[in-house]
Design an enzyme around this catalytic site. Structure first.
Site, PDB file in Angstrom:
ATOM      1  N   ALA A   1       0.863  -1.182   0.000  1.00  0.00           N
ATOM      2  CA  ALA A   1       0.000   0.000   0.000  1.00  0.00           C
ATOM      3  C   ALA A   1       0.900   1.232   0.000  1.00  0.00           C
ATOM      4  O   ALA A   1       2.039   1.174   0.468  1.00  0.00           O
ATOM      5  CB  ALA A   1      -0.871  -0.015   1.243  1.00  0.00           C
TER       6      ALA A   1
ATOM      7  N   GLY B   1       0.234  -4.873   0.906  1.00  0.00           N
ATOM      8  CA  GLY B   1      -0.990  -4.800   0.097  1.00  0.00           C
ATOM      9  C   GLY B   1      -0.789  -5.368  -1.307  1.00  0.00           C
ATOM     10  O   GLY B   1      -1.735  -5.856  -1.929  1.00  0.00           O
TER      11      GLY B   1
ATOM     12  N   GLU C   1      -1.319  -8.927  -0.848  1.00  0.00           N
ATOM     13  CA  GLU C   1      -2.758  -9.155  -0.627  1.00  0.00           C
ATOM     14  C   GLU C   1      -3.516  -9.121  -1.952  1.00  0.00           C
ATOM     15  O   GLU C   1      -4.436  -9.909  -2.178  1.00  0.00           O
ATOM     16  CB  GLU C   1      -3.310  -8.115   0.356  1.00  0.00           C
ATOM     17  CG  GLU C   1      -2.799  -8.396   1.767  1.00  0.00           C
ATOM     18  CD  GLU C   1      -3.181  -7.349   2.790  1.00  0.00           C
ATOM     19  OE1 GLU C   1      -2.965  -6.154   2.514  1.00  0.00           O
ATOM     20  OE2 GLU C   1      -3.689  -7.714   3.863  1.00  0.00           O
TER      21      GLU C   1
ATOM     22  N   GLU D   1       4.489  -5.322   7.008  1.00  0.00           N
ATOM     23  CA  GLU D   1       3.717  -4.337   7.782  1.00  0.00           C
ATOM     24  C   GLU D   1       4.176  -4.229   9.237  1.00  0.00           C
ATOM     25  O   GLU D   1       4.152  -3.158   9.834  1.00  0.00           O
ATOM     26  CB  GLU D   1       2.224  -4.686   7.767  1.00  0.00           C
ATOM     27  CG  GLU D   1       1.509  -4.373   6.464  1.00  0.00           C
ATOM     28  CD  GLU D   1       1.521  -5.530   5.482  1.00  0.00           C
ATOM     29  OE1 GLU D   1       2.418  -6.398   5.571  1.00  0.00           O
ATOM     30  OE2 GLU D   1       0.634  -5.561   4.615  1.00  0.00           O
TER      31      GLU D   1
HETATM   32  N1  CO8 Z   1       4.641   3.120  -0.533  1.00  0.00           N
HETATM   33  C1  CO8 Z   1       5.117   4.266  -1.063  1.00  0.00           C
HETATM   34  N2  CO8 Z   1       6.270   4.348  -1.760  1.00  0.00           N
HETATM   35  C2  CO8 Z   1       6.992   3.225  -1.912  1.00  0.00           C
HETATM   36  C3  CO8 Z   1       6.566   1.999  -1.379  1.00  0.00           C
HETATM   37  C4  CO8 Z   1       5.328   1.964  -0.662  1.00  0.00           C
HETATM   38  N3  CO8 Z   1       4.818   0.834  -0.143  1.00  0.00           N
HETATM   39  N4  CO8 Z   1       7.484   1.057  -1.688  1.00  0.00           N
HETATM   40  C5  CO8 Z   1       8.444   1.678  -2.382  1.00  0.00           C
HETATM   41  N5  CO8 Z   1       8.156   2.989  -2.527  1.00  0.00           N
HETATM   42  C6  CO8 Z   1       8.951   3.997  -3.238  1.00  0.00           C
HETATM   43  C7  CO8 Z   1      10.173   4.416  -2.444  1.00  0.00           C
HETATM   44  O1  CO8 Z   1       9.835   5.382  -1.461  1.00  0.00           O
HETATM   45  C8  CO8 Z   1      11.059   4.958  -3.537  1.00  0.00           C
HETATM   46  O2  CO8 Z   1      10.612   6.234  -3.873  1.00  0.00           O
HETATM   47  P1  CO8 Z   1      11.700   7.424  -4.115  1.00  0.00           P
HETATM   48  O3  CO8 Z   1      12.497   6.969  -5.308  1.00  0.00           O
HETATM   49  O4  CO8 Z   1      10.848   8.622  -4.383  1.00  0.00           O
HETATM   50  O5  CO8 Z   1      12.527   7.481  -2.869  1.00  0.00           O
HETATM   51  C9  CO8 Z   1      10.750   4.035  -4.730  1.00  0.00           C
HETATM   52  O6  CO8 Z   1       9.479   3.451  -4.433  1.00  0.00           O
HETATM   53  C10 CO8 Z   1      11.761   2.946  -4.925  1.00  0.00           C
HETATM   54  O7  CO8 Z   1      11.899   2.245  -3.694  1.00  0.00           O
HETATM   55  P2  CO8 Z   1      13.345   2.031  -2.991  1.00  0.00           P
HETATM   56  O8  CO8 Z   1      14.306   3.099  -3.366  1.00  0.00           O
HETATM   57  O9  CO8 Z   1      13.078   1.823  -1.523  1.00  0.00           O
HETATM   58  O10 CO8 Z   1      13.776   0.671  -3.686  1.00  0.00           O
HETATM   59  P3  CO8 Z   1      14.708  -0.472  -3.072  1.00  0.00           P
HETATM   60  O11 CO8 Z   1      14.962  -1.457  -4.169  1.00  0.00           O
HETATM   61  O12 CO8 Z   1      15.862   0.087  -2.350  1.00  0.00           O
HETATM   62  O13 CO8 Z   1      13.786  -1.192  -1.955  1.00  0.00           O
HETATM   63  C11 CO8 Z   1      11.754  -2.216  -1.143  1.00  0.00           C
HETATM   64  C12 CO8 Z   1      12.627  -1.886  -2.365  1.00  0.00           C
HETATM   65  C13 CO8 Z   1      12.508  -3.192  -0.243  1.00  0.00           C
HETATM   66  C14 CO8 Z   1      10.479  -2.847  -1.651  1.00  0.00           C
HETATM   67  C15 CO8 Z   1      11.478  -0.905  -0.354  1.00  0.00           C
HETATM   68  O14 CO8 Z   1      10.995   0.072  -1.277  1.00  0.00           O
HETATM   69  C16 CO8 Z   1      10.430  -1.078   0.707  1.00  0.00           C
HETATM   70  O15 CO8 Z   1      10.738  -1.586   1.786  1.00  0.00           O
HETATM   71  N6  CO8 Z   1       9.194  -0.622   0.447  1.00  0.00           N
HETATM   72  C17 CO8 Z   1       8.106  -0.667   1.421  1.00  0.00           C
HETATM   73  C18 CO8 Z   1       7.569  -2.084   1.552  1.00  0.00           C
HETATM   74  C19 CO8 Z   1       6.487  -2.129   2.580  1.00  0.00           C
HETATM   75  O16 CO8 Z   1       6.684  -1.863   3.760  1.00  0.00           O
HETATM   76  N7  CO8 Z   1       5.256  -2.510   2.150  1.00  0.00           N
HETATM   77  C20 CO8 Z   1       4.111  -2.590   3.017  1.00  0.00           C
HETATM   78  C21 CO8 Z   1       3.362  -1.307   3.013  1.00  0.00           C
HETATM   79  S1  CO8 Z   1       2.063  -1.281   4.217  1.00  0.00           S
HETATM   80  C22 CO8 Z   1       0.818  -2.172   3.478  1.00  0.00           C
HETATM   81  O17 CO8 Z   1       0.934  -2.642   2.378  1.00  0.00           O
HETATM   82  C23 CO8 Z   1      -0.417  -2.298   4.299  1.00  0.00           C
HETATM   83  C24 CO8 Z   1      -1.545  -2.971   3.512  1.00  0.00           C
HETATM   84  C25 CO8 Z   1      -2.856  -2.558   4.091  1.00  0.00           C
HETATM   85  C26 CO8 Z   1      -4.025  -2.884   3.197  1.00  0.00           C
HETATM   86  C27 CO8 Z   1      -3.914  -2.484   1.725  1.00  0.00           C
HETATM   87  C28 CO8 Z   1      -4.450  -1.092   1.429  1.00  0.00           C
HETATM   88  C29 CO8 Z   1      -4.191  -0.645  -0.008  1.00  0.00           C
END
Ligand code: CO8
Length: 259
Positions: free
Chosen positions: A67, A110, A113, A133
């Site tokens: 998400a 998400g 999911e 999460e």
């Molecule tokens: N939300 C917003 N932006 C994101 C997300 C995210 N989930 N994931 C990645 N991005 C963005 C980064 O901020 C980055 O943006 P920018 O270039 O502007 O800084 C860009 O995508 C590229 O990401 P990274 O530079 O971090 O890329 P890496 O290869 O270094 O890392 C990862 C990749 C490991 C996937 C890392 O991006 C990460 O940890 N992302 C977050 C993963 C996460 O925690 N997901 C769970 C989110 S919470 C959730 O899903 C709750 C679900 C609830 C129900 C569903 C409702 C819709």
């Protein structure tokens, strides 16, 4: 004619409806508008007789990294209650046509999911899935704790959800979360091949098989069997049942119409 959306790409070809998540710069982070667009695209395909199978993919290096954290970071519980955003997710779960997902790179939170709403999942060998999460001080909210547990059982699900670690495609395949692991180069091709194969099958059979299998996740065995039986009877009211059985007897290829 395909509708234009802001966060997804959609088209149809040869009986397959394609939905591609399209926010590659943020690894297809799923915001609320994207969810409503996915739902809309699925529902339009569900009503379109030309489409028999739906294929869901992500553009760029990830399927979806979860998400959109930026969108929800400032939300409170009452915002969530009033938004009622999970109503869209509930409707995604009742799409009647088969949905096949192709996962490359990350399917997290998400994003996973959403993948678990698919009926079949193919993944590239570099794919990694997980529920991170817990590391954000929250937990899955769109079915993750329920669907993962039904798929792999309490013991394994608890570990993955507690640690938030990422699982490699091969292990996810062994655990029965995904159907097939292939190389990144052929992921789309192989997934599409499966979609086209299913597009040749009688649509009503696919529809009622999907419905019956999903019931098996909720119902006790006896009730599930009664449900299955009614769907089996129902197919004998279809033209495709006559066509399928006559084609077998006449030793020819059946031509299924979805009626
Ligand atoms: N939300 C917003 N932006 C994101 C997300 C995210 N989930 N994931 C990645 N991005 C963005 C980064 O901020 C980055 O943006 P920018 O270039 O502007 O800084 C860009 O995508 C590229 O990401 P990274 O530079 O971090 O890329 P890496 O290869 O270094 O890392 C990862 C990749 C490991 C996937 C890392 O991006 C990460 O940890 N992302 C977050 C993963 C996460 O925690 N997901 C769970 C989110 S919470 C959730 O899903 C709750 C679900 C609830 C129900 C569903 C409702 C819709």
């Amino acid at each position: 004619m395909s509708k234009t959306y802001e966060f997804i790409n959609v088209h149809e070809q040869d009986g397959v409806g394609f939905v591609e998540l399209n926010r590659p710069k943020v690894l297809n982070a799923i915001n609320r508008v994207m969810v409503s667009e996915i739902l809309n695209a699925f529902e339009v395909f569900d009503q379109n007789d030309e489409v028999r199978v739906i294929m869901l993919t992500g553009k760029g290096r990830a399927f979806a990294a979860g998400a959109d954290i930026d969108e929800m970071a400032g939300d409170g519980a009452i915002d969530f209650e009033l938004l009622n955003q999970f109503a869209d997710w509930d409707r995604i779960a009742v799409v009647k046509k088969p949905i096949i997902g192709a996962i490359q790179g990350f399917a997290l939170g998400g994003g996973l999911e959403l993948a678990l709403c698919c009926d079949l999942l193919f993944a590239a060998d570099d794919a990694e899935i997980g529920f991170p999460e817990v590391n954000l001080g929250v937990m899955p909210g769109a079915g993750g704790t329920q669907r993962l547990t039904k798929l792999i059982g309490k013991t394994k699900a608890m570990e993955w959800l507690f640690t938030g670690e990422r699982m490699k495609a091969e292990e996810a395949c062994q655990l029965g979360i995904i159907n097939r692991v292939v190389s990144r180069e052929v992921l789309m091709e192989e997934t599409e091949r499966m979609a086209r194969k299913l597009a040749e099958k009688p649509p009503l059979s696919l529809r009622l098989i999907k419905e019956s299998v999903l019931k098996a996740m909720d119902y006790p065995l006896y009730e599930g069997m009664q449900y299955e039986r009614k769907n089996f009877y129902l197919l004998f009211a279809s033209e495709d049942q006559k066509e399928g059985m006559n084609a077998f007897i006449e030793k020819r290829k059946p031509n299924f119409k979805g009626k």
